[in-house]
Design a protein around this motif. Sequence first.
Motif, short mmCIF file in Angstrom:
data_model
loop_
_atom_site.label_atom_id
_atom_site.label_comp_id
_atom_site.label_asym_id
_atom_site.label_seq_id
_atom_site.Cartn_x
_atom_site.Cartn_y
_atom_site.Cartn_z
N TYR A 137 47.66 -6.88 12.93
CA TYR A 137 49.10 -6.71 12.77
C TYR A 137 49.46 -5.71 11.68
O TYR A 137 50.64 -5.48 11.42
CB TYR A 137 49.76 -8.06 12.50
CG TYR A 137 49.68 -8.99 13.69
CD1 TYR A 137 50.49 -8.79 14.80
CD2 TYR A 137 48.76 -10.02 13.72
CE1 TYR A 137 50.39 -9.61 15.91
CE2 TYR A 137 48.65 -10.85 14.83
CZ TYR A 137 49.48 -10.64 15.92
OH TYR A 137 49.37 -11.45 17.02
N SER A 138 48.45 -5.12 11.08
CA SER A 138 48.70 -4.10 10.06
C SER A 138 47.59 -3.07 10.12
O SER A 138 46.59 -3.24 10.84
CB SER A 138 48.76 -4.73 8.67
OG SER A 138 47.52 -5.34 8.33
N SER A 139 47.77 -1.98 9.38
CA SER A 139 46.77 -0.90 9.29
C SER A 139 46.51 -0.23 10.64
O SER A 139 45.43 0.34 10.84
CB SER A 139 45.46 -1.42 8.69
OG SER A 139 45.67 -1.97 7.41
N THR A 140 47.48 -0.29 11.54
CA THR A 140 47.32 0.35 12.84
C THR A 140 47.91 1.76 12.81
O THR A 140 48.60 2.15 11.87
CB THR A 140 48.00 -0.45 13.96
OG1 THR A 140 49.43 -0.32 13.81
CG2 THR A 140 47.62 -1.92 13.91
N LEU A 141 47.67 2.50 13.88
CA LEU A 141 48.25 3.83 14.00
C LEU A 141 49.77 3.76 13.99
O LEU A 141 50.44 4.60 13.39
CB LEU A 141 47.76 4.51 15.28
CG LEU A 141 48.31 5.92 15.56
CD1 LEU A 141 47.92 6.89 14.47
CD2 LEU A 141 47.84 6.42 16.93
N VAL A 142 50.34 2.75 14.64
CA VAL A 142 51.79 2.58 14.64
C VAL A 142 52.32 2.41 13.22
O VAL A 142 53.33 3.01 12.84
CB VAL A 142 52.21 1.39 15.53
CG1 VAL A 142 53.64 0.94 15.21
CG2 VAL A 142 52.12 1.78 17.00
N ASN A 143 51.66 1.58 12.41
CA ASN A 143 52.09 1.40 11.02
C ASN A 143 52.07 2.73 10.28
O ASN A 143 52.99 3.04 9.51
CB ASN A 143 51.17 0.40 10.30
CG ASN A 143 51.21 -0.99 10.91
OD1 ASN A 143 50.24 -1.42 11.53
ND2 ASN A 143 52.31 -1.69 10.76
N ALA A 144 51.02 3.53 10.52
CA ALA A 144 50.92 4.82 9.86
C ALA A 144 51.98 5.79 10.36
O ALA A 144 52.58 6.54 9.57
CB ALA A 144 49.52 5.40 10.08
N LEU A 145 52.24 5.79 11.66
CA LEU A 145 53.25 6.69 12.23
C LEU A 145 54.65 6.35 11.73
O LEU A 145 55.47 7.25 11.49
CB LEU A 145 53.21 6.62 13.76
CG LEU A 145 52.04 7.32 14.45
CD1 LEU A 145 52.04 7.00 15.94
CD2 LEU A 145 52.08 8.82 14.23
N LEU A 146 54.95 5.07 11.58
CA LEU A 146 56.27 4.68 11.09
C LEU A 146 56.51 5.24 9.69
O LEU A 146 57.62 5.66 9.35
CB LEU A 146 56.38 3.15 11.07
CG LEU A 146 56.56 2.50 12.45
CD1 LEU A 146 56.44 0.99 12.32
CD2 LEU A 146 57.89 2.87 13.07
N HIS A 147 55.46 5.27 8.88
CA HIS A 147 55.59 5.83 7.53
C HIS A 147 55.68 7.35 7.58
O HIS A 147 56.54 7.98 6.95
CB HIS A 147 54.41 5.40 6.67
CG HIS A 147 54.47 5.92 5.26
ND1 HIS A 147 53.95 7.15 4.89
CD2 HIS A 147 54.99 5.38 4.14
CE1 HIS A 147 54.15 7.34 3.61
NE2 HIS A 147 54.78 6.28 3.12
N HIS A 148 54.80 7.95 8.37
CA HIS A 148 54.72 9.41 8.42
C HIS A 148 55.99 10.02 9.03
O HIS A 148 56.49 11.03 8.54
CB HIS A 148 53.50 9.84 9.23
CG HIS A 148 53.37 11.32 9.40
ND1 HIS A 148 52.72 12.11 8.48
CD2 HIS A 148 53.82 12.16 10.38
CE1 HIS A 148 52.77 13.38 8.87
NE2 HIS A 148 53.43 13.43 10.02
N CYS A 149 56.50 9.40 10.10
CA CYS A 149 57.63 9.97 10.84
C CYS A 149 58.98 9.48 10.33
O CYS A 149 60.03 9.94 10.81
CB CYS A 149 57.50 9.66 12.32
SG CYS A 149 56.03 10.36 13.10
N GLY A 150 58.96 8.55 9.40
CA GLY A 150 60.22 8.09 8.82
C GLY A 150 61.16 7.46 9.83
O GLY A 150 62.38 7.59 9.73
N GLY A 151 60.62 6.78 10.81
CA GLY A 151 61.47 6.08 11.78
C GLY A 151 61.83 6.90 13.00
O GLY A 151 62.48 6.38 13.91
#
Length: 329
Positions: free
Chosen positions: A118-132
């Motif tokens: 539920y954490s440390s996934t590509l989605v978690n990283a993309l949410l941070h990188h792309c700012g939503g």
Amino acid sequence: MNDARPATLYGTLHTLSAEAPQAGMRLDKWLAECMPEISRSRLKVLIESGRVCLDDAAVTDAGRRLKGTEVCVLDIPVAQPADPEAEAIALDVVYEDDDLIVIDKPAGMVVHPAAGNYSSTLVNALLHHCGGSLSGIGGVRRPGIVHRLDKDTSGLLVAAKTDAAHQGLAEQFAAHSLTRAYRAVCWGVPMPRQGEIEGNIGRSPNNRKKMAIVERGGKPALTRYRVERAYGQTAALVECRLATGRTHQIRVHMTSIGHPLIGDPLYGRQTGRGKGLPAEARDRLTHFPRQALHAFLLGFLHPTTHEHLLFESKIPLDFNKLTSFLEGV
């Protein structure tokens, strides 16, 4: 009819007994009557994901007709928070614009949150990188995700930043019009050295964690392969191109012709592999820590500009070390 109903709905096993009056009923309809707390559509997903057993055998057909004498076990996973959180995880960005982003995913990274991750996934990283700024079509758990790579498969993956880009990319995936090529290291040397592997892929009736070539149901799958280099009779470096995109497709298809991938913990049974090699060499190959599979080529039409984009990823270090070792055995 319901032998046991645990007090908590989620994160439990539910044991139900079908009796004579239920003979001939659809499995999903019967379960919906037994478990009114759960929607029929949700039950269908649980069945198709292998979380329902009848008389200790996994069933993946929601329309299965009951005999009226079965014992059914329903495994309902623990409910988790719906919204993944942004996490500052470094990404290898190959390409990015206002519509999409192409990532070179390392082995070991899960693409989106799911049971146990539920954490440390590509989605978690993309949410941070792309700012939503990710497409919402994939839902709150999979924003921007158009396709996936297995956790331990490395290589190129595209994610959508807008709904329009997501739709355009999804149409290309559905039409199988993209270019997708992988390099794999398999046990033995496939013969002929170039060919096609066909066979419908569906959930294994014997192990819900595995996919398999199935005679009934499943989805059509076609993999084209070409041996790039043979390492004696021990192993081969193979290029695989997907004409379709099914879960575990290359891993299942290569296993079906007797050449599972080195390091594959699910399909690459190690018994008898590496015969004739020194014990140290055999041990090193059988303990390669992941399936030797890398998505090295990805091409598609940009959903907004309609420009043809083609990306190539270098072979990762662990993969190179494996092939270098095979050169010397």
